[in-house]
Enzyme design. Structure first.
Site, PDB file in Angstrom:
ATOM      1  N   ASP A 243       0.826  -1.119   0.045  1.00 16.05           N
ATOM      2  CA  ASP A 243       0.060  -0.078  -0.044  1.00 16.05           C
ATOM      3  C   ASP A 243       0.943   1.260   0.119  1.00 16.05           C
ATOM      4  OD1 ASP A 243      -1.866   1.981   0.553  1.00 16.05           O
ATOM      5  OD2 ASP A 243      -3.098   0.446   1.759  1.00 16.05           O
TER       6      ASP A 243
ATOM      7  N   ARG B 290      -0.507   4.417  -0.050  1.00 19.63           N
ATOM      8  CA  ARG B 290      -0.980   5.659   0.648  1.00 19.63           C
ATOM      9  C   ARG B 290      -0.392   6.138   2.002  1.00 19.63           C
ATOM     10  NH1 ARG B 290      -6.978   2.816   0.322  1.00 19.63           N
ATOM     11  NH2 ARG B 290      -5.563   1.159   1.022  1.00 19.63           N
TER      12      ARG B 290
END
Ligand SMILES: [Zn+2]
Length: 423
Positions: free
Chosen positions: A334, A336
Site C-alpha cells: 500500500d 497511501r
C-alpha cells in the site's frame, strides 16, 4: 518571429530555469503558513502568467497542470488568461477554525484557498493573479443505491435532505493539494532538505526549485485533488455535540464509477453516503471525503497487473495471498500515506467523529493521532459485499482491518477464492 510565436505562450525558443531570480524574484509576497490573519499569512501565488508574483513551486490545478500546458501548446488556451472570479465565491461559508492556525495541523491544503476574494482582496486590487485552490458549490446526487434504500424503507423522503424524486441535496467542496514542505517533512519524520531532494529525484527532476530555492516553502504538487460531500449544515461539522457520520474514501475508478465487482469500493461508498444522509435526517451531519488515491496510490495500471497476478497464481485468487501479490508487483502492499488524509477533516474544524465508516486501521490511526476522537467504527455490511470481493474483505480482516466478524485464518482463509480470469 515565427508564426507560432504570435500565439500566446507558444513557440518558446528558450527557457530560463526558475532557480534564476529573474524568473522568480525573491521579493514576492511572503507566506507565513500558520499565521492567524490573512494579511500576515499571505496568499499562495502559483500563476505562470505573472512570474514576478510567484511565491511557491509548481502551478495551480493539481494533475491538470499538464493538460493546461498541452492546451496552451495546441494554441487553444490563452497562456496569460487571468480568471474572472466574479460570482465564484463559496455557496456555504467555511469559517476559519482554530485548527487552521495550529502549527503542523493542516499542511497539505491551503485553508484560505476558498477565501481568495475576501481574504486577499487588497492583493487582487493591486493586480496580483491569485487563484482559489478550494471551491464550494451545491448539487443533487442521483444514485440508484439510494433509490433502492428508499424503496426498501431504509431511508425516507423528507423534502429537505432527500427530495421527492429521491435525490440527495449536497454541498460539494473541491480541494486542490497545496503542500507546506517543512511541515510535510516533519510529519514524515524526515528533514526538509532530504524530502525536497527525494521529490526532485523521483519526479525525474520536475521542479528544480525543490533543490535550488529553499526559500520557497510551498509546493503545488501535480497530483489529484480531494472532494468533500457534505449532507447537512457545513458549520455543524465543527460542533462535537452534533452527531457526525463520516466516510473517508480512496478512489477506485473501476468500482466507484463502473461497478467492477472485484472489490467493495462502490458498495462501501454508497453505504457511507446512505448513512451520512440518515444522520443528517436525524439532526446530525454527514461527510464523505473522496481522495484521488487510485489503487492504494499505486495507480490503476499497477492495480490491474495485481488482479492478473492474483488470478493466475497457482491455486487461483485467494484471500491468503491477497496482499502478497500486490507487494510482488508494486514493492509495497500500500503506498497511501494516510497521515495527510485528516487535513481535510481539520479544514472543517472536525474534533469528533461519532460514526466512522472505514475498516482501515491506517485511516483510523491517522485520524485519531491527529487529535480527532472517533466514537464508533463501522465496517461494510455483509449483504453489500460482491462475491468476487470476498477475497479482498477476508484478507483485510485477517490483516487486522477493523471488523466485528470472525477472522478467518489458515485453511479457512485459503478457501476464500475469487473468480478465475476467463469465467
Ligand atoms: Zn476498489
Amino acid at each position: 518571429m515565427t508564426k507560432e510565436r504570435t500565439i500566446q505562450g507558444r513557440g518558446i525558443d528558450h527557457i530560463r530555469l526558475t532557480s534564476h531570480a529573474i524568473e522568480m524574484p525573491f521579493n514576492a509576497p511572503k507566506i507565513n503558513w500558520f499565521a492567524t490573519q490573512p494579511s500576515e499569512r499571505g496568499p499562495v501565488i502559483g500563476t505562470i502568467s505573472d512570474k514576478q508574483q510567484r511565491n511557491c513551486i509548481g502551478s495551480h490545478g493539481g494533475s491538470y497542470t499538464i493538460y493546461r500546458a498541452l492546451s496552451i501548446a495546441s494554441g487553444k488556451y490563452p497562456a496569460n488568461h487571468k480568471p474572472d472570479l466574479h460570482n465564484t465565491q463559496p455557496t456555504d461559508l467555511i469559517k476559519p477554525q482554530p485548527s487552521w492556525f495550529e502549527p503542523g495541523k493542516i499542511i497539505s491544503l491551503d485553508p484560505w484557498g476558498a477565501h481568495i476574494v475576501d481574504a486577499f482582496g487588497d492583493y487582487l486590487e493591486k493586480g496580483y493573479n491569485i487563484q482559489p485552490s478550494i471551491a464550494v458549490t451545491q448539487a443533487y446526487l442521483k444514485l440508484p443505491e439510494i433509490y433502492d434504500a428508499i424503496s426498501k424503507g431504509r431511508l425516507h423522503i423528507d423534502g429537505k435532505f432527500i427530495n421527492a424524486a429521491g435525490d440527495l441535496k449536497v454541498t460539494k467542496v473541491a480541494i486542490d493539494p497545496v503542500w507546506h514542505l517543512p511541515s510535510i517533512a516533519a510529519r514524515i519524520g524526515l528533514d526538509e532538505g532530504s524530502l525536497r531532494k527525494i521529490l526532485f529525484r523521483e519526479t525525474g527532476g520536475m521542479f528544480p526549485e525543490l533543490v535550488t530555492r529553499s526559500d520557497l516553502k510551498v509546493l503545488l504538487p501535480p497530483i489529484g485533488s480531494t472532494t468533500a460531500y457534505i449532507f447537512g449544515d457545513v458549520s455543524d461539522l465543527s460542533n462535537p455535540d452534533i452527531e457526525l457520520t463520516c466516510r473517508v474514501h480512496d478512489e477506485c475508478n473501476g468500482s466507484d464509477v463502473f461497478g467492477s465487482d472485484i472489490c467493495t469500493c462502490r458498495p462501501y461508498l454508497t453505504h457511507g453516503i446512505e448513512e451520512a444522509v440518515r444522520t443528517a435526517q436525524k439532526g446530525g451531519v454527514g461527510l464523505v471525503v473522496y481522495y484521488r488515491k487510485e489503487g492504494r496510490a499505486l495507480g490503476e495500471v499497477t492495480k490491474f497487473l495485481v488482479y492478473n497476478a492474483r488470478k493466475r497464481q497457482l491455486g487461483g485468487d485467494s484471500a491468503a495471498t491477497y496482499f502478497a501479490r500486490t507487494e510482488c508487483v508494486a514493492g509495497v502492499q500500500d503506498a497511501r500515506f494516510q497521515e495527510l488524509m485528516p487535513d481535510v477533516l481539520h479544514y472543517f474544524g472536525i474534533r469528533k467523529i461519532h460514526n466512522l465508516h472505514s475498516m482501515s486501521n491506517m485511516k483510523y490511526d491517522a485520524i485519531t493521532k491527529s487529535g480527532i476522537e472517533v466514537v464508533n467504527r463501522l465496517s461494510i455490511p455483509d449483504y453489500l459485499i460482491p462475491d468476487d470481493a470476498q477475497v479482498e474483505i477476508e484478507a483485510k480482516k485477517a490483516a487486522g482491518y477493523f471488523t466485528r466478524d470472525t477472522i478467518r485464518t489458515g485453511d479457512a482463509l485459503e478457501r476464500i477464492k475469487g473468480r478465475d480470469l476467463d469465467l
